[in-house]
Design an enzyme around this catalytic site. Sequence first.
Site, PDB file in Angstrom:
ATOM      1  N   ASP A   1       0.745  -1.069   0.232  1.00  0.00           N
ATOM      2  CA  ASP A   1      -0.024   0.071   0.119  1.00  0.00           C
ATOM      3  C   ASP A   1       0.884   1.109   0.028  1.00  0.00           C
ATOM      4  OD1 ASP A   1      -1.902   1.964   0.389  1.00  0.00           O
ATOM      5  OD2 ASP A   1      -2.563   1.434   2.372  1.00  0.00           O
TER       6      ASP A   1
ATOM      7  N   LEU B   1       3.765   7.092   3.728  1.00  0.00           N
ATOM      8  CA  LEU B   1       4.536   5.720   4.026  1.00  0.00           C
ATOM      9  C   LEU B   1       3.829   4.412   3.023  1.00  0.00           C
ATOM     10  CD1 LEU B   1       4.004   5.588   7.848  1.00  0.00           C
ATOM     11  CD2 LEU B   1       6.137   6.183   6.784  1.00  0.00           C
TER      12      LEU B   1
ATOM     13  N   GLU C   1      -7.920   1.111  -3.733  1.00  0.00           N
ATOM     14  CA  GLU C   1      -7.524   1.249  -2.277  1.00  0.00           C
ATOM     15  C   GLU C   1      -8.598   1.123  -1.287  1.00  0.00           C
ATOM     16  OE1 GLU C   1      -5.457   4.989  -1.632  1.00  0.00           O
ATOM     17  OE2 GLU C   1      -5.510   4.793   0.609  1.00  0.00           O
TER      18      GLU C   1
ATOM     19  N   THR D   1      -2.354  10.433   6.022  1.00  0.00           N
ATOM     20  CA  THR D   1      -1.546  11.723   5.820  1.00  0.00           C
ATOM     21  C   THR D   1      -3.057  12.502   5.862  1.00  0.00           C
ATOM     22  OG1 THR D   1       0.007  10.527   4.163  1.00  0.00           O
ATOM     23  CG2 THR D   1      -0.551  13.174   4.123  1.00  0.00           C
TER      24      THR D   1
HETATM   25  P1  ADP Z   1      -0.694   7.559   3.992  1.00  0.00           P
HETATM   26  O1  ADP Z   1      -1.085   6.018   3.582  1.00  0.00           O
HETATM   27  O2  ADP Z   1      -1.411   8.354   3.385  1.00  0.00           O
HETATM   28  O3  ADP Z   1       0.760   7.321   3.881  1.00  0.00           O
HETATM   29  P2  ADP Z   1      -0.309   6.389   6.744  1.00  0.00           P
HETATM   30  O4  ADP Z   1      -1.779   5.638   7.149  1.00  0.00           O
HETATM   31  O5  ADP Z   1       0.847   5.508   6.473  1.00  0.00           O
HETATM   32  O6  ADP Z   1      -0.839   7.474   5.557  1.00  0.00           O
HETATM   33  O7  ADP Z   1      -0.319   7.582   7.941  1.00  0.00           O
HETATM   34  C1  ADP Z   1       0.748   8.430   7.770  1.00  0.00           C
HETATM   35  C2  ADP Z   1       0.968   9.195   8.888  1.00  0.00           C
HETATM   36  O8  ADP Z   1       1.211   8.331  10.039  1.00  0.00           O
HETATM   37  C3  ADP Z   1       2.038  10.153   9.052  1.00  0.00           C
HETATM   38  O9  ADP Z   1       1.356  11.563   8.594  1.00  0.00           O
HETATM   39  C4  ADP Z   1       2.208  10.719  10.480  1.00  0.00           C
HETATM   40  O10 ADP Z   1       1.641  11.315  11.199  1.00  0.00           O
HETATM   41  C5  ADP Z   1       2.254   9.279  11.032  1.00  0.00           C
HETATM   42  N1  ADP Z   1       3.460   8.145  11.077  1.00  0.00           N
HETATM   43  C6  ADP Z   1       3.650   7.117  11.887  1.00  0.00           C
HETATM   44  N2  ADP Z   1       4.641   6.735  11.608  1.00  0.00           N
HETATM   45  C7  ADP Z   1       5.546   7.505  10.811  1.00  0.00           C
HETATM   46  C8  ADP Z   1       6.956   7.402  10.290  1.00  0.00           C
HETATM   47  N3  ADP Z   1       7.715   6.518  10.910  1.00  0.00           N
HETATM   48  N4  ADP Z   1       7.279   8.579   9.508  1.00  0.00           N
HETATM   49  C9  ADP Z   1       6.321   9.503   9.163  1.00  0.00           C
HETATM   50  N5  ADP Z   1       5.229   9.211   9.664  1.00  0.00           N
HETATM   51  C10 ADP Z   1       4.566   8.627  10.389  1.00  0.00           C
HETATM   52 MG    MG Z   2      -3.169   5.448   2.997  1.00  0.00          MG
END
Ligand code: ADP
Ligand code: MG
Length: 266
Positions: free
Chosen positions: A6, A11, A71, A100
Amino acid sequence: MKIGIDAGGTLIKLVILDDENRTFKKYPSTDIDQVIEILNNDYSEEEVYLTGGKSEYIQEKLNFESKISIEFDATFRGLTQLLNESNLNFERYVYLNVGTGTSFHQATTTDQKRVGGSGVGGGTLLGLSHLLTGIEDYHTIIERAKKGDRNKVDLKVHHIYNGKPTPIPGDLTASNFGNVLNHKSDQSIEDQLIAVIGLVAETVTAMALNLADAFDTKKMVFIGSTLLDNTVMTDIIYNYSQLKGAEAYVVPNGEFSGALGAIETN
Ligand code: ADP
Ligand code: MG
């Protein structure tokens, strides 16, 4: 071996299924090209399943075949599996994917409907924290926030009623950051960080409560990496939900729902 990926805005989440073993991994999305290189070098013989906003970018650069799923469907499939593994069997519930940004869904045992989204999410947590304090490391933000006090930043209902009876619980936040001008220059970095987390946590919980009410359920499930090791955030979510007579659940490994659900198992 099957690999579910994903690739989100912040991330890249990986689930690797190898016989009975399940491994979870995470990479910053800024390392996407390195992740692609690892996949091309070490996993080109494996079945790779992709989802998330950056999945097409990955697929174009892989030198072997991969499959993409939508997704929201993948996340629901993965979440359903994780809920079952935790013995949480809900007929009707809402779930919020606090990534995010945040997306909201109403779900039954068999289906989900995406009912909205908000730009307030984990990106807000990181961005506002950095603007206010200069700190950008996620884990540092959480650790320092644990020592913070929201009272000099946030205005609570009881602050306004000042000892008089309140029509709603006095401990509810009346205004996030609304107490700053009453305590000018009196906030530590820790106070600012916990208030940022409070703002994000209360915003998504308020939305979840409304959504749950409209869907005639009390059950609210929260997933997404923003909840990871974030007891400051989850404590606020649990307390606020309880105060409103709703039940909040944070699913273990919930942030891997999309990666897990992307994998076709038959
Ligand atoms: P997306 O699918 O949009 O990438 P995630 O569900 O992975 O989102 O969540 C991203 C959020 O998780 C970041 O904005 C931050 O607040 C938090 N987070 C947790 N662990 C980390 C990390 N190691 N680095 C950066 N952000 C992190
Ligand atoms: Mg996501």
